[in-house]
Design a protein around this motif. Structure first.
Motif, PDB file in Angstrom:
ATOM      1  N   GLU A  95     -19.334  39.650  11.921  1.00  0.00           N
ATOM      2  CA  GLU A  95     -20.204  39.986  12.920  1.00  0.00           C
ATOM      3  C   GLU A  95     -21.550  40.546  12.129  1.00  0.00           C
ATOM      4  OE1 GLU A  95     -18.980  42.788  15.781  1.00  0.00           O
ATOM      5  OE2 GLU A  95     -18.177  41.232  16.967  1.00  0.00           O
ATOM      6  N   ARG A  96     -21.455  41.448  10.994  1.00  0.00           N
ATOM      7  CA  ARG A  96     -22.620  41.499  10.081  1.00  0.00           C
ATOM      8  C   ARG A  96     -23.424  40.309   9.602  1.00  0.00           C
ATOM      9  NH1 ARG A  96     -21.038  46.815   6.236  1.00  0.00           N
ATOM     10  NH2 ARG A  96     -20.731  48.254   7.967  1.00  0.00           N
ATOM     11  N   GLU A  97     -22.598  39.480   9.143  1.00  0.00           N
ATOM     12  CA  GLU A  97     -23.097  38.424   8.478  1.00  0.00           C
ATOM     13  C   GLU A  97     -23.809  37.358   9.586  1.00  0.00           C
ATOM     14  OE1 GLU A  97     -22.948  36.792   5.216  1.00  0.00           O
ATOM     15  OE2 GLU A  97     -22.231  38.785   4.683  1.00  0.00           O
ATOM     16  N   ALA A  98     -23.288  37.286  10.975  1.00  0.00           N
ATOM     17  CA  ALA A  98     -23.886  36.639  12.030  1.00  0.00           C
ATOM     18  C   ALA A  98     -25.173  37.195  12.379  1.00  0.00           C
ATOM     19  CB  ALA A  98     -22.610  36.717  13.137  1.00  0.00           C
ATOM     20  N   GLN A  99     -25.093  38.587  12.390  1.00  0.00           N
ATOM     21  CA  GLN A  99     -26.441  39.191  12.702  1.00  0.00           C
ATOM     22  C   GLN A  99     -27.438  38.990  11.952  1.00  0.00           C
ATOM     23  OE1 GLN A  99     -26.063  43.476  13.292  1.00  0.00           O
ATOM     24  NE2 GLN A  99     -27.969  43.509  14.268  1.00  0.00           N
ATOM     25  N   ALA A 100     -27.061  39.001  10.676  1.00  0.00           N
ATOM     26  CA  ALA A 100     -28.019  38.883   9.525  1.00  0.00           C
ATOM     27  C   ALA A 100     -28.695  37.310   9.475  1.00  0.00           C
ATOM     28  CB  ALA A 100     -27.475  39.070   8.078  1.00  0.00           C
ATOM     29  N   ALA A 101     -27.647  36.331   9.949  1.00  0.00           N
ATOM     30  CA  ALA A 101     -28.261  35.041  10.007  1.00  0.00           C
ATOM     31  C   ALA A 101     -28.428  34.529  11.276  1.00  0.00           C
ATOM     32  CB  ALA A 101     -27.021  34.231   9.671  1.00  0.00           C
ATOM     33  N   ASP A 102     -28.831  35.790  12.415  1.00  0.00           N
ATOM     34  CA  ASP A 102     -29.133  35.436  13.446  1.00  0.00           C
ATOM     35  C   ASP A 102     -28.328  34.356  14.442  1.00  0.00           C
ATOM     36  OD1 ASP A 102     -30.781  36.167  15.830  1.00  0.00           O
ATOM     37  OD2 ASP A 102     -32.479  34.428  15.411  1.00  0.00           O
ATOM     38  N   GLN A 103     -26.997  34.326  14.151  1.00  0.00           N
ATOM     39  CA  GLN A 103     -26.505  33.298  14.954  1.00  0.00           C
ATOM     40  C   GLN A 103     -25.254  34.174  15.493  1.00  0.00           C
ATOM     41  OE1 GLN A 103     -24.653  31.622  11.074  1.00  0.00           O
ATOM     42  NE2 GLN A 103     -23.362  30.612  12.788  1.00  0.00           N
ATOM     43  N   PRO A 104     -24.480  33.341  16.587  1.00  0.00           N
ATOM     44  CA  PRO A 104     -23.622  34.042  17.337  1.00  0.00           C
ATOM     45  C   PRO A 104     -22.469  34.257  16.334  1.00  0.00           C
ATOM     46  CG  PRO A 104     -24.389  32.158  18.688  1.00  0.00           C
ATOM     47  CD  PRO A 104     -25.091  32.040  17.375  1.00  0.00           C
ATOM     48  N   ALA A 105     -21.629  35.504  16.653  1.00  0.00           N
ATOM     49  CA  ALA A 105     -20.494  35.951  15.783  1.00  0.00           C
ATOM     50  C   ALA A 105     -19.405  34.783  16.012  1.00  0.00           C
ATOM     51  CB  ALA A 105     -20.107  37.133  15.991  1.00  0.00           C
ATOM     52  N   MET A 106     -19.271  34.368  17.091  1.00  0.00           N
ATOM     53  CA  MET A 106     -17.867  33.829  17.348  1.00  0.00           C
ATOM     54  C   MET A 106     -18.082  32.099  16.640  1.00  0.00           C
ATOM     55  SD  MET A 106     -15.057  33.989  19.016  1.00  0.00           S
ATOM     56  CE  MET A 106     -15.204  35.341  20.237  1.00  0.00           C
ATOM     57  N   ASP A 107     -19.381  31.580  16.541  1.00  0.00           N
ATOM     58  CA  ASP A 107     -19.738  30.471  15.833  1.00  0.00           C
ATOM     59  C   ASP A 107     -19.457  30.639  14.417  1.00  0.00           C
ATOM     60  OD1 ASP A 107     -20.340  29.443  18.429  1.00  0.00           O
ATOM     61  OD2 ASP A 107     -22.703  29.325  17.911  1.00  0.00           O
ATOM     62  N   LEU A 108     -19.906  31.449  13.909  1.00  0.00           N
ATOM     63  CA  LEU A 108     -19.668  31.918  12.603  1.00  0.00           C
ATOM     64  C   LEU A 108     -18.095  31.879  12.183  1.00  0.00           C
ATOM     65  CD1 LEU A 108     -20.882  32.051   9.743  1.00  0.00           C
ATOM     66  CD2 LEU A 108     -21.150  34.763   9.930  1.00  0.00           C
ATOM     67  N   PHE A 109     -17.475  32.886  13.036  1.00  0.00           N
ATOM     68  CA  PHE A 109     -15.982  33.104  12.666  1.00  0.00           C
ATOM     69  C   PHE A 109     -15.353  31.481  12.776  1.00  0.00           C
ATOM     70  CE2 PHE A 109     -11.862  33.000  14.995  1.00  0.00           C
ATOM     71  CZ  PHE A 109     -11.136  33.344  13.816  1.00  0.00           C
ATOM     72  N   PHE A 110     -15.474  30.714  13.776  1.00  0.00           N
ATOM     73  CA  PHE A 110     -14.856  29.528  13.762  1.00  0.00           C
ATOM     74  C   PHE A 110     -15.232  28.277  12.661  1.00  0.00           C
ATOM     75  CE2 PHE A 110     -13.651  30.547  18.214  1.00  0.00           C
ATOM     76  CZ  PHE A 110     -12.238  30.471  18.081  1.00  0.00           C
ATOM     77  N   SER A 111     -16.569  28.590  12.394  1.00  0.00           N
ATOM     78  CA  SER A 111     -16.837  27.954  11.235  1.00  0.00           C
ATOM     79  C   SER A 111     -15.936  28.323   9.884  1.00  0.00           C
ATOM     80  CB  SER A 111     -18.423  28.035  10.952  1.00  0.00           C
ATOM     81  OG  SER A 111     -18.983  27.472   9.741  1.00  0.00           O
ATOM     82  N   LEU A 112     -16.122  29.559   9.760  1.00  0.00           N
ATOM     83  CA  LEU A 112     -15.235  30.216   8.415  1.00  0.00           C
ATOM     84  C   LEU A 112     -13.734  29.901   8.636  1.00  0.00           C
ATOM     85  CD1 LEU A 112     -17.364  33.433   8.021  1.00  0.00           C
ATOM     86  CD2 LEU A 112     -17.428  31.462   6.621  1.00  0.00           C
ATOM     87  N   PHE A 113     -13.365  30.136   9.743  1.00  0.00           N
ATOM     88  CA  PHE A 113     -11.984  29.835   9.975  1.00  0.00           C
ATOM     89  C   PHE A 113     -11.467  28.426   9.615  1.00  0.00           C
ATOM     90  CE2 PHE A 113      -7.910  29.769  12.514  1.00  0.00           C
ATOM     91  CZ  PHE A 113      -7.238  30.536  11.639  1.00  0.00           C
ATOM     92  N   ASP A 114     -12.623  27.540  10.161  1.00  0.00           N
ATOM     93  CA  ASP A 114     -12.449  25.923   9.918  1.00  0.00           C
ATOM     94  C   ASP A 114     -12.145  25.590   8.348  1.00  0.00           C
ATOM     95  OD1 ASP A 114     -12.007  25.537  12.601  1.00  0.00           O
ATOM     96  OD2 ASP A 114     -14.069  24.724  12.776  1.00  0.00           O
ATOM     97  N   GLU A 115     -13.311  26.263   7.692  1.00  0.00           N
ATOM     98  CA  GLU A 115     -13.335  26.153   6.162  1.00  0.00           C
ATOM     99  C   GLU A 115     -12.203  26.641   5.551  1.00  0.00           C
ATOM    100  OE1 GLU A 115     -16.177  27.765   2.611  1.00  0.00           O
ATOM    101  OE2 GLU A 115     -16.934  27.733   4.700  1.00  0.00           O
ATOM    102  N   TYR A 116     -11.614  27.982   5.847  1.00  0.00           N
ATOM    103  CA  TYR A 116     -10.631  28.609   5.442  1.00  0.00           C
ATOM    104  C   TYR A 116      -9.135  27.564   5.544  1.00  0.00           C
ATOM    105  CZ  TYR A 116      -6.042  31.178   5.873  1.00  0.00           C
ATOM    106  OH  TYR A 116      -4.656  31.454   5.706  1.00  0.00           O
ATOM    107  N   ARG A 117      -9.085  27.067   6.623  1.00  0.00           N
ATOM    108  CA  ARG A 117      -7.852  25.993   7.038  1.00  0.00           C
ATOM    109  C   ARG A 117      -7.985  24.971   6.454  1.00  0.00           C
ATOM    110  NH1 ARG A 117      -6.629  25.360  13.099  1.00  0.00           N
ATOM    111  NH2 ARG A 117      -4.896  24.718  12.155  1.00  0.00           N
ATOM    112  N   ALA A 118      -9.141  24.168   6.078  1.00  0.00           N
ATOM    113  CA  ALA A 118      -9.396  23.035   5.453  1.00  0.00           C
ATOM    114  C   ALA A 118      -9.055  23.389   3.929  1.00  0.00           C
ATOM    115  CB  ALA A 118     -10.724  22.553   5.453  1.00  0.00           C
ATOM    116  N   GLU A 119      -9.532  24.373   3.366  1.00  0.00           N
ATOM    117  CA  GLU A 119      -9.050  24.779   2.161  1.00  0.00           C
ATOM    118  C   GLU A 119      -7.586  24.964   1.834  1.00  0.00           C
ATOM    119  OE1 GLU A 119     -11.193  27.808   0.032  1.00  0.00           O
ATOM    120  OE2 GLU A 119     -13.385  26.762   0.703  1.00  0.00           O
TER     121      GLU A 119
END
Length: 125
Positions: A95-119
């Motif tokens: 949520e902190r990262e999303a606020q700093a990037a001015d993007q929805p936290a849920m979008d950032l979570f799923f982006s990061l979670f997809d990256e985690y799963r792919a790795e």
């Protein structure tokens, strides 16, 4: 709130969800229905309740959350990815990262979670 899902995937009924990944896919499709205000802290609480509910039923399931010291966990991966550790937990930090990037936290979570799963060689649905 995150942008509506345009993948064409149909949501599953709750009785059709087989694991935490299915649950998260359902949440991704309709985040406003599942998570109040798009709050990752609410999502974290929901996932904790989900995990706790598995224990009395003896259900073993691949669980990427809350595995302190497990280098394969999402949380440890996230700390490496962000280059820091936090006692506040993954939800608060995203949520902190999303606020700093001015993007929805849920979008950032799923982006990061997809990256985690792919790795980790997991199919991202």
């Amino acid at each position: 709130m995150p942008a509506p899902d345009t993948s064409g995937r149909a949501p599953k009924h709750a009785s059709e969800l087989n694991d935490v990944y299915d649950l998260l896919d359902a949440i991704r499709l309709r985040p406003g229905m599942w998570v109040r205000g798009g709050s990752l802290l609410h999502l974290d609480s929901m996932l904790m309740g989900y995990r706790i509910a598995l224990n009395p039923h003896g259900v073993g399931e691949d669980w990427p959350f809350w595995s302190p010291g497990n280098p394969g966990s999402f949380t440890d991966w996230l700390w490496r990815r962000l280059g820091r550790h936090s006692s506040l937990g993954w939800a608060a930090e995203i949520e902190r990262e999303a606020q700093a990037a001015d993007q929805p936290a849920m979008d950032l979570f799923f982006s990061l979670f997809d990256e985690y799963r792919a790795e980790h060689g997991q199919t991202v649905r």
